[in-house]
Enzyme design. Structure first.
Site, PDB file in Angstrom:
ATOM      1  N   GLU A 155      -3.048   5.397  -9.681  1.00  0.00           N
ATOM      2  CA  GLU A 155      -2.533   4.959 -11.569  1.00  0.00           C
ATOM      3  C   GLU A 155      -3.371   3.956 -12.435  1.00  0.00           C
ATOM      4  O   GLU A 155      -2.320   2.965 -12.844  1.00  0.00           O
ATOM      5  CB  GLU A 155      -0.826   4.017 -11.219  1.00  0.00           C
ATOM      6  CG  GLU A 155      -0.327   4.698 -10.133  1.00  0.00           C
ATOM      7  CD  GLU A 155       0.890   4.057 -10.150  1.00  0.00           C
ATOM      8  OE1 GLU A 155       2.122   4.368 -10.637  1.00  0.00           O
ATOM      9  OE2 GLU A 155       1.473   3.043  -9.635  1.00  0.00           O
ATOM     10  N   GLU A 174      10.632  -4.334 -11.405  1.00  0.00           N
ATOM     11  CA  GLU A 174       9.985  -3.776 -12.818  1.00  0.00           C
ATOM     12  C   GLU A 174      10.257  -3.108 -14.551  1.00  0.00           C
ATOM     13  O   GLU A 174      10.699  -2.389 -14.108  1.00  0.00           O
ATOM     14  CB  GLU A 174       8.629  -2.509 -11.499  1.00  0.00           C
ATOM     15  CG  GLU A 174       8.055  -3.202 -10.245  1.00  0.00           C
ATOM     16  CD  GLU A 174       8.151  -1.740  -9.906  1.00  0.00           C
ATOM     17  OE1 GLU A 174       7.596  -0.112 -10.424  1.00  0.00           O
ATOM     18  OE2 GLU A 174       7.218  -1.994  -8.379  1.00  0.00           O
ATOM     19  N   HIS A 219      -1.474   4.424 -16.762  1.00  0.00           N
ATOM     20  CA  HIS A 219      -0.084   3.664 -16.125  1.00  0.00           C
ATOM     21  C   HIS A 219      -0.452   2.186 -16.878  1.00  0.00           C
ATOM     22  O   HIS A 219      -1.489   1.779 -16.498  1.00  0.00           O
ATOM     23  CB  HIS A 219       0.438   3.335 -14.819  1.00  0.00           C
ATOM     24  CG  HIS A 219       1.892   3.336 -14.235  1.00  0.00           C
ATOM     25  ND1 HIS A 219       2.207   1.706 -15.392  1.00  0.00           N
ATOM     26  CD2 HIS A 219       3.149   3.189 -14.602  1.00  0.00           C
ATOM     27  CE1 HIS A 219       3.670   1.630 -15.328  1.00  0.00           C
ATOM     28  NE2 HIS A 219       4.194   2.856 -14.643  1.00  0.00           N
ATOM     29  N   ARG A 233       0.371   7.105  -1.221  1.00  0.00           N
ATOM     30  CA  ARG A 233       0.727   5.869  -0.385  1.00  0.00           C
ATOM     31  C   ARG A 233       2.223   6.008   0.056  1.00  0.00           C
ATOM     32  O   ARG A 233       2.394   7.630  -0.010  1.00  0.00           O
ATOM     33  CB  ARG A 233       1.197   5.081  -2.033  1.00  0.00           C
ATOM     34  CG  ARG A 233       2.352   5.121  -2.520  1.00  0.00           C
ATOM     35  CD  ARG A 233       2.519   4.174  -3.510  1.00  0.00           C
ATOM     36  NE  ARG A 233       3.963   4.407  -4.358  1.00  0.00           N
ATOM     37  CZ  ARG A 233       3.426   4.019  -5.441  1.00  0.00           C
ATOM     38  NH1 ARG A 233       2.971   3.518  -6.479  1.00  0.00           N
ATOM     39  NH2 ARG A 233       5.173   4.278  -6.728  1.00  0.00           N
ATOM     40  N   ASN A 259       8.122  -1.110  -0.805  1.00  0.00           N
ATOM     41  CA  ASN A 259       8.178  -1.121  -2.388  1.00  0.00           C
ATOM     42  C   ASN A 259       8.986   0.300  -2.128  1.00  0.00           C
ATOM     43  O   ASN A 259       8.200   1.435  -1.828  1.00  0.00           O
ATOM     44  CB  ASN A 259       7.091  -1.594  -2.613  1.00  0.00           C
ATOM     45  CG  ASN A 259       6.641  -0.726  -4.263  1.00  0.00           C
ATOM     46  OD1 ASN A 259       6.769  -1.590  -5.125  1.00  0.00           O
ATOM     47  ND2 ASN A 259       6.586   0.282  -4.856  1.00  0.00           N
ATOM     48  N   GLU A 260      10.215   0.158  -2.856  1.00  0.00           N
ATOM     49  CA  GLU A 260      10.721   1.166  -3.579  1.00  0.00           C
ATOM     50  C   GLU A 260      10.469   2.273  -2.229  1.00  0.00           C
ATOM     51  O   GLU A 260      10.688   3.360  -1.904  1.00  0.00           O
ATOM     52  CB  GLU A 260      10.000   1.923  -4.598  1.00  0.00           C
ATOM     53  CG  GLU A 260      10.159   1.523  -5.907  1.00  0.00           C
ATOM     54  CD  GLU A 260       9.202   2.365  -7.267  1.00  0.00           C
ATOM     55  OE1 GLU A 260       9.103   2.971  -6.784  1.00  0.00           O
ATOM     56  OE2 GLU A 260      10.115   2.240  -7.929  1.00  0.00           O
TER      57      GLU A 260
HETATM   58  C1  GLA Z   1       7.062   2.162  -9.671  1.00  0.00           C
HETATM   59  C2  GLA Z   1       6.550   1.381  -7.961  1.00  0.00           C
HETATM   60  C3  GLA Z   1       4.890   1.271  -8.734  1.00  0.00           C
HETATM   61  C4  GLA Z   1       4.210   2.519  -9.794  1.00  0.00           C
HETATM   62  C5  GLA Z   1       5.631   2.509 -10.900  1.00  0.00           C
HETATM   63  C6  GLA Z   1       4.566   3.952 -11.763  1.00  0.00           C
HETATM   64  O1  GLA Z   1       7.937   1.587  -9.517  1.00  0.00           O
HETATM   65  O2  GLA Z   1       6.829   0.568  -7.760  1.00  0.00           O
HETATM   66  O3  GLA Z   1       4.038   0.670  -7.877  1.00  0.00           O
HETATM   67  O4  GLA Z   1       4.150   2.819  -8.479  1.00  0.00           O
HETATM   68  O5  GLA Z   1       6.691   3.377 -10.269  1.00  0.00           O
HETATM   69  O6  GLA Z   1       6.311   3.900 -12.636  1.00  0.00           O
END
Ligand code: GLA
Length: 661
Positions: free
Chosen positions: A355, A307, A358, A115, A153-154
């Site tokens: 993931e 998150e 996770h 990604r 996202n991030e």
């Molecule tokens: C980040 C991402 C999520 C996921 C988490 C895993 O915060 O935004 O998509 O990958 O990490 O810890």
């Protein structure tokens, strides 16, 4: 306050997480509706990584599946935080626009298969991102389920490709005006680096040895601005069709790709992700650190924990499980510091994909699991805290946090590899957290007048304007601690001449640093007050300050190590070395008491975290978390919102949210 629109819409604090129904089938969706009701979920983040489904081929959108999920969630009483999927372009995008793939400093061009594989400066990527943001906003801008927009996202990746180079040059022209000014700023007279045409100027790519520090610093600044521009384009595309608040979930990692102060000003709601980097009490301290940062970037306004993981502690190359009760303790640590809820990545643990291991709110084992039972209990707890919405945190203590200083401390050629901005920030915050104080982060240019104590760790780069600001703060009565290797360079990374740090700060501190002297690895010095010093020393003389502790051996025997200067109505302290933990804690304790910074809820033993949230109408709440091993009697009994009953003591690991008198 935009976050108020969210909590009003939810009728309280937010609870939920990333939700990817596209990974499951109708039977699971039905179960999700039921389990979300049981866990008191009121907000689901949808669409974060759904680009391939939303736009199966360039320009052809398919939103039917999303319509169905938004309608279903709405019927189930779950509001939606709708994401633009731009953090993960589909494979067709790569093949159509290979020039939009990111390039590393060593010229390796990445390809899809993970990604975040895009260059933010690529025109094709930016067009595609704007288009899909606009298409989503047009379709869902007024959807009754929609409570919040979640752009991307991030934001975190960097790129060094030719598109980046072109955009970097545009940015540099605007900053420096002329090539001569750029040459002057970057000190290109050294090593024959003089540029004679703009086309010669590049991002800091792999080169033979130390790269030019001015180039590296400007590239960091540029990339943050470029990222912010990419965010703004999506935000504005959304705003053209929707009046719901817009956020992007920021990551607060140990490196710095974004000027988070600038992002804080551009989002309607600050939201952050938090994953602790150590278990136990260190995780709690880390949560407090990131939560205090999030609130500070939000300008003190309430914000949102977008998150966290139910069982995710990233430590030493492993993903450790959280201890029973941690989900509540960590959620409360964030809520205590201004988060208007607690959200997770993710709702249901993926069965396949990158993931799949996770943690999630519904683990592979399903709802009959410790994790889901805890998630349900925390949902119950969060639902009881609705009255905290809109309240804010006050504190008298701040740590300075500056992107420029951080970036400056990552350039090549510094005198020690132990100069670590993030570690210095964490350490200062940790000492204050251990001392039971809530901490703001502040920019060195902010008005600091309402803080009794300000700590400036590793403020390597300091402009004249900000040095004057710190001087003013001390003169007006503040207590300032400046730590080693601060105020060494100006905003162009040019060294301060005639003695460190920058002149206005030298006056406030009453010292002049003549020489910096990193210590050998493992070398330890004893100071006159019995504390030990490692890593770094400086040769300085006092110019008005008193020496509080001196070096006692080596070349610096007898010279001041820690100084205190009465200046105007305040005090400027300077610490020229790295103290051991006990010595540093003792120093911070002395500063707190001399500055008169008292805890809001006095009488608690160490190990009990207490943060107060204040509503504009005068109501307040103490959030208490007992990290110790003993039963702790509370200094004042009160009504605990978590149990809806009186509380007099906290068991080990126990929490309470007291309605204050
Ligand atoms: C980040 C991402 C999520 C996921 C988490 C895993 O915060 O935004 O998509 O990958 O990490 O810890």
């Amino acid at each position: 306050m935009d976050i108020r629109r969210l909590t009003d819409r939810l009728g309280g604090l937010a609870y939920g997480g990333d939700y990817s129904p596209e990974q499951w089938d109708a039977e699971v969706w039905k179960q999700d509706d039921e389990l979300m009701r049981r866990a008191r979920i009121n907000l689901a983040t949808v669409g974060v990584f759904s680009w391939a489904l939303m736009e199966p081929e360039e320009g052809r959108y398919d939103f039917d599946w999303l319509d169905a999920h938004l309608d279903r969630l709405h019927t189930a009483g779950v509001a939606v935080d709708l994401a633009t999927p731009t953090a993960s372009p589909p494979p067709w995008f790569t093949l159509a626009h290979p020039d939009a793939l990111p390039v590393r400093p060593d010229a390796t061009r990445l390809t899809h298969g993970s990604r975040d594989t895009y260059c933010l400066a690529s025109p094709a990527y930016r067009r595609a991102a704007r288009r899909i943001a606009a298409a989503l906003a047009e379709r869902y801008g007024d959807h009754p389920a929609l409570a919040l927009w979640h752009v991307h996202n991030e934001y975190a990746t960097r790129c060094h490709c030719d598109h980046t180079a072109a955009a970097f040059r545009v940015w540099l022209r605007a900053r420096h005006g002329s090539l001569d000014a750029l040459n002057e700023a970057w000190g290109t007279a050294f090593w024959s680096q003089r540029y004679t045409a703009w086309e010669q100027v590049l991002p800091p790519r792999a080169s033979q040895w130390h790269r030019n520090p001015g180039q590296a610093l400007d590239f960091s600044r540029f990339w943050s601005d470029e990222t912010l521009a990419a965010y703004r384009e999506q935000r504005d595309a959304i705003r053209a069709h929707s009046d719901r608040p817009v956020t992007t979930n920021l990551m607060l990692p140990g490196y710095q790709n974004l000027d988070l102060w600038a992002f804080g000003r551009e989002v309607d709601v600050v939201s952050v992700n938090h994953y602790p980097s150590a278990p136990g009490v260190d995780a709690a301290a880390h949560a407090a650190f990131d939560a205090d940062r999030a609130r500070s970037f939000a300008g003190g306004a309430p914000w949102l924990l977008m998150e966290q993981g139910t069982n995710t502690v990233y430590a030493d190359g492993r993903v450790l499980a959280k201890d029973p009760g941690d989900v509540l303790r960590h959620s409360l640590a964030h809520i205590a510091r201004g988060s208007e809820g607690a959200l997770f990545f993710q709702w249901r643990q993926s069965r396949a994909g990158a993931e799949q291991w996770h943690s999630a709110m519904v683990p592979h084992a399903g709802p009959d699991s410790r994790t889901f039972r805890e998630v349900t209990a925390v949902g119950e707890a969060v639902a009881r805290l609705g009255e905290l919405a809109g309240s804010a945190v006050r504190t008298e203590v701040a740590v300075l946090h500056d992107s420029d200083a951080w970036w400056a401390l990552t350039v090549d050629g510094l005198p020690s590899s132990e100069l670590d901005y993030f570690a210095a920030l964490r350490r200062a915050h940790r000492a204050l957290w251990d001392a039971g104080r809530t901490v703001d982060f502040a920019h060195p240019g902010h008005d600091l007048g309402h803080y009794r104590l300000v700590i400036a760790p590793a403020l390597f780069l300091l402009s004249d304007v900000n040095a004057h600001n710190l001087r003013r703060y001390v003169a007006a009565g503040g207590t300032l601690l400046v730590q080693h290797f601060s105020g060494m360079v100006d905003e162009r990374l040019h060294s301060r001449l005639g003695g460190y740090p920058a002149a206005p700060l030298r006056e406030a501190l009453g010292i002049r640093v003549e020489e910096y002297r990193p210590l050998r690895q493992g070398e330890e010095l004893t100071l006159s007050d019995g504390s030990t010093a490692t890593s770094w020393t400086e040769s300085l003389r006092t110019e008005g300050a008193e020496a509080v502790a001196a070096y006692t051996d080596g070349m610096l025997d007898g010279s001041p190590a820690l100084t205190r200067h009465a200046f105007g109505s305040g005090h400027g302290w300077y610490l020229s070395t790295r103290l051991d933990d006990t010595g540093y804690a003792a120093l911070v304790g002395r500063l707190l008491s001399e500055a008169g910074a008292v805890p809001e809820l006095p009488g608690l033993p160490p190990g009990v975290e207490a943060v107060t949230r204040h509503a504009p109408d005068g109501r307040s709440w103490h959030v208490l978390i007992n990290h110790g091993a003993d039963l702790v009697p509370l200094p004042q009994a009160g009504h605990d919102l978590l149990t809806d009953g009186p509380v007099h003591r906290l068991p080990p690991g126990g929490c309470a949210v007291l309605r204050a008198h």
